[in-house]
Write an enzyme that holds these catalytic residues in place. Structure first.
Site, PDB file in Angstrom:
ATOM      1  N   CYS A  83       0.838  -1.203   0.000  1.00  0.00           N
ATOM      2  CA  CYS A  83       0.000   0.000   0.000  1.00  0.00           C
ATOM      3  C   CYS A  83       0.874   1.256   0.000  1.00  0.00           C
ATOM      4  CB  CYS A  83      -0.918   0.001   1.222  1.00  0.00           C
ATOM      5  SG  CYS A  83      -1.942   1.484   1.276  1.00  0.00           S
ATOM      6  N   LYS A 122       2.221  -9.722   0.944  1.00  0.00           N
ATOM      7  CA  LYS A 122       1.715  -9.150  -0.314  1.00  0.00           C
ATOM      8  C   LYS A 122       2.583  -7.951  -0.661  1.00  0.00           C
ATOM      9  CE  LYS A 122      -2.416  -7.537  -2.704  1.00  0.00           C
ATOM     10  NZ  LYS A 122      -2.674  -6.109  -2.592  1.00  0.00           N
ATOM     11  N   HIS A 154       1.462  -7.905  -6.409  1.00  0.00           N
ATOM     12  CA  HIS A 154       0.752  -6.938  -7.252  1.00  0.00           C
ATOM     13  C   HIS A 154       1.763  -6.531  -8.324  1.00  0.00           C
ATOM     14  CE1 HIS A 154      -1.696  -2.931  -7.529  1.00  0.00           C
ATOM     15  NE2 HIS A 154      -1.517  -3.508  -8.705  1.00  0.00           N
ATOM     16  N   ASN A 194      -1.254 -10.862  -8.817  1.00  0.00           N
ATOM     17  CA  ASN A 194      -2.359  -9.923  -8.618  1.00  0.00           C
ATOM     18  C   ASN A 194      -2.153  -8.691  -9.492  1.00  0.00           C
ATOM     19  OD1 ASN A 194      -2.862  -7.246  -6.496  1.00  0.00           O
ATOM     20  ND2 ASN A 194      -4.607  -8.477  -7.109  1.00  0.00           N
TER      21      ASN A 194
HETATM   22  C1  LIG Z   1     -10.753   0.225  -2.551  1.00  0.00           C
HETATM   23  C2  LIG Z   1      -9.478  -0.587  -2.523  1.00  0.00           C
HETATM   24  C3  LIG Z   1      -8.913  -0.904  -1.315  1.00  0.00           C
HETATM   25  C4  LIG Z   1      -7.750  -1.661  -1.257  1.00  0.00           C
HETATM   26  N1  LIG Z   1      -7.252  -2.023  -0.043  1.00  0.00           N
HETATM   27  C5  LIG Z   1      -6.203  -2.883   0.014  1.00  0.00           C
HETATM   28  C6  LIG Z   1      -5.760  -3.401   1.256  1.00  0.00           C
HETATM   29  O1  LIG Z   1      -6.329  -3.115   2.316  1.00  0.00           O
HETATM   30  N2  LIG Z   1      -4.697  -4.247   1.239  1.00  0.00           N
HETATM   31  C7  LIG Z   1      -4.071  -4.621   0.081  1.00  0.00           C
HETATM   32  O2  LIG Z   1      -3.136  -5.417   0.110  1.00  0.00           O
HETATM   33  N3  LIG Z   1      -4.481  -4.142  -1.100  1.00  0.00           N
HETATM   34  C8  LIG Z   1      -5.529  -3.293  -1.163  1.00  0.00           C
HETATM   35  N4  LIG Z   1      -5.968  -2.849  -2.382  1.00  0.00           N
HETATM   36  C9  LIG Z   1      -5.243  -3.261  -3.597  1.00  0.00           C
HETATM   37  C10 LIG Z   1      -5.827  -4.549  -4.152  1.00  0.00           C
HETATM   38  O3  LIG Z   1      -5.755  -5.580  -3.201  1.00  0.00           O
HETATM   39  C11 LIG Z   1      -5.063  -5.002  -5.400  1.00  0.00           C
HETATM   40  O4  LIG Z   1      -3.740  -5.268  -5.064  1.00  0.00           O
HETATM   41  C12 LIG Z   1      -5.110  -3.971  -6.514  1.00  0.00           C
HETATM   42  O5  LIG Z   1      -6.368  -3.379  -6.647  1.00  0.00           O
HETATM   43  C13 LIG Z   1      -4.703  -4.627  -7.855  1.00  0.00           C
HETATM   44  O6  LIG Z   1      -5.495  -5.763  -8.106  1.00  0.00           O
HETATM   45  P1  LIG Z   1      -6.816  -5.701  -9.032  1.00  0.00           P
HETATM   46  O7  LIG Z   1      -6.398  -5.121 -10.351  1.00  0.00           O
HETATM   47  O8  LIG Z   1      -7.273  -7.123  -9.112  1.00  0.00           O
HETATM   48  O9  LIG Z   1      -7.796  -4.811  -8.328  1.00  0.00           O
HETATM   49  C14 LIG Z   1      -7.119  -2.091  -2.445  1.00  0.00           C
HETATM   50  C15 LIG Z   1      -7.717  -1.765  -3.678  1.00  0.00           C
HETATM   51  C16 LIG Z   1      -8.882  -1.017  -3.713  1.00  0.00           C
HETATM   52  C17 LIG Z   1      -9.509  -0.701  -5.060  1.00  0.00           C
END
Ligand SMILES: Cc1cc2nc3c(=O)[nH]c(=O)nc-3n(C[C@H](O)[C@H](O)[C@H](O)COP(=O)(O)O)c2cc1C
Length: 323
Positions: A83, A122, A154, A194
């Protein structure tokens, strides 16, 4: 995902995908140690297998939180090293920890020492201009020396300044090849990819190269994708149709309303259920318009379904007809 994958959301996703591993929102060690622990850590037994994600950088505190997670029957504890938000950086955790591999290793070692459940990490591919494959691979290697076996990656780097968290999920380029290469070079690790995965075909393609795929936004905005994947990847199915999902969530909503939980806390997570289907907008609009006005209406989802498909029997009517 913060503010998204709370316990109600996870219960819903579990109905769709019985075999998926679900993750909590990130909780900071401060919140777990000093906050309203019962409220923050509570979950429905149906949510298993469930991982608690922690944000922190103090080995001792993380170890205590991991122990609490284990005591509360979480199946895994995951450390957030991805994050990039300012708030998180000020706390010296999240993605900025990629610059401190030894500290991450100390954190993971302390957590592993404290619990028997798996401790996982992660991460991103890098931060700022520290974004070579060699640095990424060294980072993972250093943390893996603690015995950590599962890395969720990610597949883009993060900029620690200049981009909002949202932009940091979109602007830096996706580099799936780096994640595949990590798996090829460190085959003893369980590597989960991811980032930017939006359909079942892409999941299946990635699974030729890595051990798992984590879905974020797509699972939230188009949750039926979870049911499709459950069917394609596992022998057992979740709910058989979107209507069945509504029935399951209506039963859940009734229980939650009895406990005093306002309907909107649950209903907001199912807005995407009919994504791409005829009537999806009517479904969303009906729920959005009624949920906050009728906080105790446990039949809201059922009514939204009827509103979407006028003339269709309600579940209650069908039950009455059967009886
Ligand atoms: C609203 C929101 C909140 C998120 N909160 C977290 C979190 O608390 N911890 C985390 O590891 N990633 C968090 N992420 C990132 C997602 O877990 C992910 O790594 C990122 O969106 C890329 O994956 P995706 O393209 O499948 O969404 C968040 C993403 C969004 C959109």
């Amino acid at each position: 995902m913060m503010d998204w994958t709370d316990r109600h959301c996870r219960y819903f996703h579990r109905q769709l995908a019985p075999s998926a591993r679900l993750y909590t929102e990130m909780l900071t060690t401060g919140a777990v140690l000093h906050g309203d622990r019962d409220r923050l850590l509570a979950f429905n037994p149906e949510e298993h297998p469930l991982a608690l994600q922690l944000g922190g950088s103090e080995p001792d505190e993380l170890a205590r939180c991991a122990r609490i997670a284990q005591e509360r029957s979480y199946d895994e504890v995951n450390l957030n090293v991805g994050c990039p938000s300012d708030r998180v950086q000020r706390g010296r955790f999240g993605a900025c920890l990629m610059l401190e591999p030894q500290l991450v290793a100390d954190c993971v070692a302390a957590m592993r020492e404290a619990v028997e459940i798996p401790v996982t990490v992660k991460t991103r591919l890098g931060v700022d201009d520290r974004d070579s494959y060699a640095e990424f691979s060294d980072f993972v290697g250093r943390v893996a020396e603690t015995g950590c076996r599962v890395f969720i990656v990610h597949a883009r780097k993060a900029w620690l300044s200049g981009l909002s968290p949202k932009e940091n999920r979109e602007v830096p380029a996706l580099r799936y090849e780096w994640v595949y290469r990590l798996k090829r070079e460190q085959p003893g690790l369980s590597v989960v990819l991811n980032g930017g995965v939006t359909d079942a075909a892409a999941v299946e393609e990635h699974l030729h190269h890595v051990d798992g795929v984590m879905l974020g936004r797509a699972a939230y905005h188009d949750p039926w994708l979870l049911a499709v994947l459950q069917r394609r990847l596992f022998a057992t199915a979740g709910v058989g149709s979107r209507t069945e999902a509504v029935e399951a969530m209506t039963a859940y909503l009734q229980r939650q309303v009895e406990l005093g939980i306002p309907v909107k806390h649950v209903s907001r997570h199912v807005l995407g259920l009919f994504q791409g289907q005829p009537g999806a907008r009517r479904w969303r609009r009906y729920i959005s318009q009624h949920a906050h006005l009728e906080p105790e209406n446990a039949d809201l989802l059922q009514q939204a379904l009827e509103h979407m498909n006028p003339g269709r029997d309600s579940v209650q009517q069908r039950f009455m007809a059967i009886n």
